[in-house]
Design an enzyme around this catalytic site. Sequence first.
Site, PDB file in Angstrom:
ATOM      1  N   ARG A  89      -4.030 -27.081 -22.778  1.00 45.42           N
ATOM      2  CA  ARG A  89      -3.547 -27.151 -21.400  1.00 45.42           C
ATOM      3  C   ARG A  89      -2.743 -25.888 -21.098  1.00 45.42           C
ATOM      4  O   ARG A  89      -2.229 -25.245 -22.007  1.00 45.42           O
ATOM      5  CB  ARG A  89      -2.656 -28.382 -21.190  1.00 45.42           C
ATOM      6  CG  ARG A  89      -3.316 -29.714 -21.511  1.00 45.42           C
ATOM      7  CD  ARG A  89      -2.308 -30.838 -21.376  1.00 45.42           C
ATOM      8  NE  ARG A  89      -2.895 -32.145 -21.633  1.00 45.42           N
ATOM      9  CZ  ARG A  89      -2.900 -32.755 -22.813  1.00 45.42           C
ATOM     10  NH1 ARG A  89      -2.338 -32.159 -23.863  1.00 45.42           N
ATOM     11  NH2 ARG A  89      -3.448 -33.954 -22.963  1.00 45.42           N
TER      12      ARG A  89
ATOM     13  N   LYS B  23       1.683 -33.140 -24.358  1.00 39.32           N
ATOM     14  CA  LYS B  23       2.425 -34.091 -23.531  1.00 39.32           C
ATOM     15  C   LYS B  23       3.314 -34.966 -24.400  1.00 39.32           C
ATOM     16  O   LYS B  23       2.921 -35.356 -25.494  1.00 39.32           O
ATOM     17  CB  LYS B  23       1.449 -34.960 -22.724  1.00 39.32           C
ATOM     18  CG  LYS B  23       0.725 -34.204 -21.623  1.00 39.32           C
ATOM     19  CD  LYS B  23      -0.138 -35.139 -20.805  1.00 39.32           C
ATOM     20  CE  LYS B  23      -0.783 -34.417 -19.625  1.00 39.32           C
ATOM     21  NZ  LYS B  23      -1.639 -35.314 -18.824  1.00 39.32           N
TER      22      LYS B  23
ATOM     23  N   HIS C 147      -7.662 -25.367 -15.967  1.00 36.17           N
ATOM     24  CA  HIS C 147      -8.044 -26.679 -16.502  1.00 36.17           C
ATOM     25  C   HIS C 147      -9.560 -26.804 -16.606  1.00 36.17           C
ATOM     26  O   HIS C 147     -10.069 -27.562 -17.430  1.00 36.17           O
ATOM     27  CB  HIS C 147      -7.476 -27.796 -15.629  1.00 36.17           C
ATOM     28  CG  HIS C 147      -7.160 -29.044 -16.397  1.00 36.17           C
ATOM     29  ND1 HIS C 147      -6.146 -29.110 -17.339  1.00 36.17           N
ATOM     30  CD2 HIS C 147      -7.737 -30.269 -16.396  1.00 36.17           C
ATOM     31  CE1 HIS C 147      -6.106 -30.321 -17.859  1.00 36.17           C
ATOM     32  NE2 HIS C 147      -7.071 -31.039 -17.311  1.00 36.17           N
TER      33      HIS C 147
ATOM     34  N   ARG D  75     -10.637 -25.833 -19.967  1.00 32.45           N
ATOM     35  CA  ARG D  75     -10.429 -26.953 -20.903  1.00 32.45           C
ATOM     36  C   ARG D  75     -11.606 -27.922 -20.806  1.00 32.45           C
ATOM     37  O   ARG D  75     -12.126 -28.388 -21.817  1.00 32.45           O
ATOM     38  CB  ARG D  75      -9.111 -27.652 -20.553  1.00 32.45           C
ATOM     39  CG  ARG D  75      -8.781 -28.899 -21.379  1.00 32.45           C
ATOM     40  CD  ARG D  75      -7.367 -29.332 -21.033  1.00 32.45           C
ATOM     41  NE  ARG D  75      -7.067 -30.716 -21.381  1.00 32.45           N
ATOM     42  CZ  ARG D  75      -6.641 -31.114 -22.577  1.00 32.45           C
ATOM     43  NH1 ARG D  75      -6.493 -30.235 -23.553  1.00 32.45           N
ATOM     44  NH2 ARG D  75      -6.360 -32.383 -22.793  1.00 32.45           N
TER      45      ARG D  75
ATOM     46  N   HIS E 167      -5.836 -36.083 -26.330  1.00 35.99           N
ATOM     47  CA  HIS E 167      -5.823 -37.275 -25.489  1.00 35.99           C
ATOM     48  C   HIS E 167      -5.205 -38.444 -26.252  1.00 35.99           C
ATOM     49  O   HIS E 167      -5.459 -38.611 -27.440  1.00 35.99           O
ATOM     50  CB  HIS E 167      -7.241 -37.649 -25.060  1.00 35.99           C
ATOM     51  CG  HIS E 167      -7.785 -36.787 -23.975  1.00 35.99           C
ATOM     52  ND1 HIS E 167      -9.142 -36.703 -23.678  1.00 35.99           N
ATOM     53  CD2 HIS E 167      -7.172 -35.959 -23.087  1.00 35.99           C
ATOM     54  CE1 HIS E 167      -9.326 -35.863 -22.679  1.00 35.99           C
ATOM     55  NE2 HIS E 167      -8.148 -35.408 -22.302  1.00 35.99           N
TER      56      HIS E 167
ATOM     57  N   TYR F  67     -16.549 -37.055 -20.374  1.00 35.72           N
ATOM     58  CA  TYR F  67     -17.469 -35.978 -20.759  1.00 35.72           C
ATOM     59  C   TYR F  67     -18.839 -36.495 -21.198  1.00 35.72           C
ATOM     60  O   TYR F  67     -19.781 -35.722 -21.305  1.00 35.72           O
ATOM     61  CB  TYR F  67     -16.837 -35.137 -21.871  1.00 35.72           C
ATOM     62  CG  TYR F  67     -15.574 -34.458 -21.421  1.00 35.72           C
ATOM     63  CD1 TYR F  67     -15.601 -33.413 -20.505  1.00 35.72           C
ATOM     64  CD2 TYR F  67     -14.332 -34.890 -21.879  1.00 35.72           C
ATOM     65  CE1 TYR F  67     -14.429 -32.818 -20.064  1.00 35.72           C
ATOM     66  CE2 TYR F  67     -13.157 -34.290 -21.447  1.00 35.72           C
ATOM     67  CZ  TYR F  67     -13.230 -33.256 -20.534  1.00 35.72           C
ATOM     68  OH  TYR F  67     -12.071 -32.670 -20.093  1.00 35.72           O
TER      69      TYR F  67
END
Length: 282
Positions: free
Chosen positions: A135, A159, A227, A230, A253, A262
Amino acid sequence: LLYERNFSSHTIRAYKQDLLDFDLFISKKRKKDVNHILKKDIHQYLYYLSVKNLNKTSIARKLASLKSFFNFLLSEGIIKNNFVKNIPSPKLDKRLPVFLNNDQISLLLNLPMSKDITNERNMLILEIFYSTGVRISELVKIKLDHINMRKNTMRVLGKGNKQRLVILGNFAKERLKNYISIRVKKNSYLFEPLRKSSSKHISERYVFNIVKSYVKKITQNEKVSPHSLRHTFATHLINNGADLLSVKELLGHSSLSSTQIYTHINIDKMKKTFRKAHPHAK
């Protein structure tokens, strides 16, 4: 959110704005106590947001913020019932991520450039995005001691301040070596600000503008952003046979559901797999 759940400053800012927006709405109804707020008030607020032509994603996020807030009030004993948690979120339209195809990414990463330090840095930024899937918030905080050239890995802070390892391919590794050999080392961050700044690393806005300026050279699609690189990383991995769990770990994730989008991208690949594998396909 900050001290107990380690949320990022961006997430905290978004939560704060959501609650301020709701506070402005509910104050007009002369309700000063959270215990006086009723379920119909929440429904009226959601209707008010839709009348303002707010998109479904934003409305869903604002409702999620309220659910989290009321859950906090319940845990603190300020309210006795969190009725907000049972209010359904608006059904979101499934949007496929924007990504570059093989030809486009090849053009982007092979643009003719002079060998000065600025272009070396910029091309490294593009390569890291595509080769590792990080990210933008993770890229700007990369430190030199996060990089392990011997093991071809790089540690990033994702995150919730969760650390993970990403893999350095040969292309990214060579660009890293070139850039590190010519950069002027001012501090421990890989990408330092060019001008004097309160921050010790390059800003997200600056990186965003860098990527957009280079992307404009190979596509007219205004939706392509950092993004998108990514998304391109993940899409190309899936299309070339990578399993979903591995891609999930590489992307950082927290759940597989975030990665499953995806699997919906390449219908042609799915058709080929079906024709090849199913007994009644031929």
